[in-house]
Structures are given as structure tokens and as C-alpha cells.
Write a protein that holds these residues in place. Structure first.
Motif, short mmCIF file in Angstrom:
data_model
loop_
_atom_site.label_atom_id
_atom_site.label_comp_id
_atom_site.label_asym_id
_atom_site.label_seq_id
_atom_site.Cartn_x
_atom_site.Cartn_y
_atom_site.Cartn_z
N MET A 60 0.85 -1.19 0.00
CA MET A 60 0.00 0.00 0.00
C MET A 60 0.90 1.25 0.00
SD MET A 60 -2.98 1.11 2.74
CE MET A 60 -3.91 -0.41 2.45
N SER A 61 0.61 2.15 -0.92
CA SER A 61 1.42 3.36 -1.02
C SER A 61 1.20 4.26 0.19
CB SER A 61 1.06 4.12 -2.29
OG SER A 61 -0.26 4.64 -2.21
N HIS A 62 2.13 5.21 0.37
CA HIS A 62 2.03 6.15 1.47
C HIS A 62 0.76 6.98 1.37
CE1 HIS A 62 3.35 8.78 4.68
NE2 HIS A 62 3.22 9.83 3.89
N GLU A 63 0.43 7.43 0.16
CA GLU A 63 -0.77 8.25 -0.04
C GLU A 63 -2.03 7.46 0.27
OE1 GLU A 63 1.66 7.90 -2.20
OE2 GLU A 63 2.58 9.91 -2.21
N LEU A 64 -2.07 6.21 -0.18
CA LEU A 64 -3.24 5.36 0.06
C LEU A 64 -3.40 5.06 1.54
CD1 LEU A 64 -5.45 4.06 -1.63
CD2 LEU A 64 -4.13 1.95 -1.65
N PHE A 65 -2.26 4.87 2.22
CA PHE A 65 -2.30 4.61 3.66
C PHE A 65 -2.88 5.81 4.41
CE2 PHE A 65 -0.30 4.95 7.86
CZ PHE A 65 -0.75 3.77 8.43
N LEU A 66 -2.43 7.02 4.05
CA LEU A 66 -2.95 8.22 4.70
C LEU A 66 -4.44 8.39 4.42
CD1 LEU A 66 -0.08 10.80 4.07
CD2 LEU A 66 -0.62 9.56 6.18
N SER A 67 -4.86 8.05 3.21
CA SER A 67 -6.27 8.11 2.86
C SER A 67 -7.08 7.13 3.70
CB SER A 67 -6.45 7.79 1.37
OG SER A 67 -7.82 7.69 1.04
N VAL A 89 -6.29 5.96 6.73
CA VAL A 89 -6.34 6.44 8.11
C VAL A 89 -7.38 7.54 8.25
CG1 VAL A 89 -5.04 7.65 9.91
CG2 VAL A 89 -3.95 5.82 8.61
N ALA A 90 -7.41 8.47 7.29
CA ALA A 90 -8.37 9.57 7.35
C ALA A 90 -9.79 9.05 7.24
CB ALA A 90 -8.09 10.57 6.22
N PHE A 91 -10.03 8.13 6.30
CA PHE A 91 -11.37 7.57 6.12
C PHE A 91 -11.81 6.80 7.35
CE2 PHE A 91 -14.20 4.11 4.86
CZ PHE A 91 -15.21 4.81 4.20
N ALA A 92 -10.92 5.99 7.89
CA ALA A 92 -11.24 5.19 9.07
C ALA A 92 -11.55 6.08 10.27
CB ALA A 92 -10.09 4.24 9.39
N PHE A 93 -10.76 7.13 10.45
CA PHE A 93 -10.94 8.02 11.60
C PHE A 93 -12.27 8.76 11.51
CE2 PHE A 93 -10.34 11.94 14.03
CZ PHE A 93 -9.90 11.42 15.24
N VAL A 94 -12.57 9.32 10.34
CA VAL A 94 -13.82 10.05 10.17
C VAL A 94 -15.02 9.11 10.34
CG1 VAL A 94 -15.26 11.32 8.52
CG2 VAL A 94 -12.82 11.83 8.70
N SER A 95 -14.93 7.93 9.75
CA SER A 95 -16.03 6.96 9.86
C SER A 95 -16.25 6.52 11.29
CB SER A 95 -15.73 5.73 8.98
OG SER A 95 -15.60 6.09 7.64
N ASN A 105 -11.94 -0.25 -1.60
CA ASN A 105 -11.03 0.83 -1.99
C ASN A 105 -9.58 0.66 -1.54
OD1 ASN A 105 -12.87 2.85 -3.32
ND2 ASN A 105 -13.93 2.64 -1.37
N TYR A 106 -9.35 -0.19 -0.55
CA TYR A 106 -7.99 -0.25 0.02
C TYR A 106 -7.36 -1.63 -0.01
CZ TYR A 106 -9.27 4.39 1.64
OH TYR A 106 -9.67 5.71 1.68
N ILE A 107 -7.98 -2.56 -0.73
CA ILE A 107 -7.39 -3.89 -0.87
C ILE A 107 -7.12 -4.16 -2.35
CG2 ILE A 107 -7.78 -6.37 -0.65
CD1 ILE A 107 -9.34 -5.86 1.85
N THR A 108 -5.91 -4.58 -2.66
CA THR A 108 -5.54 -4.93 -4.03
C THR A 108 -5.15 -6.40 -4.08
OG1 THR A 108 -3.24 -4.24 -3.63
CG2 THR A 108 -4.74 -2.60 -4.55
N THR A 115 -2.67 -4.48 7.16
CA THR A 115 -2.64 -3.03 7.38
C THR A 115 -4.01 -2.52 7.80
OG1 THR A 115 -0.88 -2.74 5.74
CG2 THR A 115 -2.15 -0.79 6.32
N LEU A 116 -5.04 -2.98 7.09
CA LEU A 116 -6.41 -2.57 7.42
C LEU A 116 -6.78 -2.95 8.85
CD1 LEU A 116 -8.44 -3.53 4.21
CD2 LEU A 116 -7.58 -1.29 4.87
N ALA A 117 -6.48 -4.19 9.20
CA ALA A 117 -6.82 -4.68 10.54
C ALA A 117 -6.13 -3.86 11.62
CB ALA A 117 -6.46 -6.15 10.67
N THR A 118 -4.87 -3.53 11.39
CA THR A 118 -4.11 -2.74 12.37
C THR A 118 -4.69 -1.34 12.51
OG1 THR A 118 -2.08 -3.97 11.85
CG2 THR A 118 -1.83 -1.85 12.97
N VAL A 119 -4.93 -0.69 11.37
CA VAL A 119 -5.47 0.68 11.41
C VAL A 119 -6.84 0.71 12.06
CG1 VAL A 119 -6.32 2.58 9.96
CG2 VAL A 119 -4.13 1.49 9.42
#
Length: 201
Positions: free
Chosen positions: A1-8, A10-16, A132-135, A145-149
Motif C-alpha cells: 500500500m502506497s504512502h498516499e493510500l495509507f494516509l487516505s 487512516v483519514a477515512f477510518a478516523f472520520v467513519s 477501496n484499500y485492498i488490491t 494493514t487494514l486490521a491494524t489501522v
């Protein structure tokens, strides 16, 4: 997962996680009625239950809903019925310390964890994250990564709402204030169902 995608992510998870919804409404009410210490099992159930739901959807349960659309309709009906029951339970709760009735108690770990499977907001968030975040090329790394975040963000969110509720306890010492608060929380929980009911009618 790219740095930009990771930040996205985190932001999505936090807001949700931080925005009002069934989980947060119930955690707030539990914090007010029972205090942070007695709400710990509820918090843990939300965190673990939501993470397990996300992992299940990421590993294929979400695909089942696509193949059998009727299952989602059943899920929504169960969700609405259960949340209405929870709203009634919150709305009829008594004052804090001592607990007004023997039936008044915090949600248990198992109840909170199982609730995630009928929580409409939880399903929508998990489906969005999985889409959106799994490839396919980095499936297991992305899932880890998703589980940790999600675990970290959910812990912060659930604890914050329960703590906020606990901080309101000194302002709601008398029976009348507590009953008004509980009715408001029950109404807020019912109001959160409107988007689901609107789609069903």
C-alpha cells in the motif's frame, strides 16, 4: 500500500469511526449510565467485533452479499428491529448509581461484538474499505494493514465516546436529567436508522 493510500485509509477510518452512529450513540449512553470502567467490555466488543467483521468482508463475505442480494435485505430488517429494541432499552433506563432496575446493565463483550454483524453503518464502512484499500497483488499485506489501522482507530473512537459520556455524569445526577438524556439518546439512535428505512420503503 502506497504512502498516499495509507494516509487516505487512516483519514477515512478516523472520520467513519468518530462520526455519530449506533455504536457511538450506545457507547455515549453507556458511559453516562454506567461509567467508563463498566463500559470497558462494550468498548472491547466494538473494537474486536468490528475488526472481525472487516476481515470477514475482506476475505469474501462481502462477495456473498453481491451474489445473494436478499441477504442484505434480511440483514437490514434484523438491524432495524434490534436497534429499535436497544433504543427502547436506553430510553427507559433509570438514573445512574444506583442502577434503577436489575435489567439495567452495560452491554457485554459478546453482545457488542455480535452487534457489529447487524450494524448497518459498520457494514457500509467495511465494504467501502475492502473495495477501496485492498488490491489482489498485495492482499494479505493490505488486510494486515487494514486490521491494524481499524483496531487502533476503533479503540480511540470507542474509548473517546465512552469517556465523553462518563464526563457528563456529574451534570446528570438527578433522575429527571438522566431520563431526559436517555430519551434523547434513544431518539438519536432511532434517527440513525432513517437512511436504512428510507431505502426499504
Amino acid at each position: 500500500m502506497s504512502h498516499e493510500l495509507f494516509l487516505s485509509l487512516v483519514a477515512f477510518a478516523f472520520v467513519s469511526a468518530m462520526t455519530p452512529g449506533p455504536n457511538n450513540t450506545m457507547l455515549l449512553a453507556s458511559g453516562v449510565n454506567f461509567g467508563f470502567f463498566r463500559t470497558r467490555a462494550h468498548i472491547l466488543g466494538v473494537v474486536i467485533g468490528f475488526t472481525v467483521l472487516l476481515l470477514a468482508i475482506a476475505l469474501g463475505v462481502g462477495r456473498l452479499l453481491v451474489l445473494v442480494p436478499g441477504l442484505y435485505s434480511v440483514l437490514r430488517i434484523i438491524s432495524v428491529a434490534y436497534l429499535l429494541w436497544l433504543a427502547w432499552r436506553i430510553g427507559t433506563a433509570g438514573a445512574t448509581d444506583p442502577i434503577a432496575s436489575e435489567d439495567a446493565r452495560p452491554m457485554t463483550f459478546l453482545e457488542a461484538a455480535l452487534f457489529q454483524w447487524v450494524n448497518p453503518k459498520g457494514w457500509m464502512v467495511c465494504l467501502s474499505i475492502a473495495a477501496n484499500y485492498i488490491t489482489p497483488d498485495n492482499l494479505w499485506a493490505d488486510i494486515a494493514t487494514l486490521a491494524t489501522v481499524i483496531t487502533i482507530v476503533s479503540t480511540v473512537s470507542a474509548s473517546s465516546w465512552a469517556f465523553f459520556g462518563t464526563s457528563l455524569r456529574p451534570l446528570l445526577k438527578d433522575e429527571r436529567s438522566m431520563r431526559i438524556f436517555n430519551v434523547v439518546m434513544a431518539v438519536a439512535l432511532v434517527a440513525s436508522l432513517w437512511p436504512i428505512v428510507k431505502e426499504m420503503i
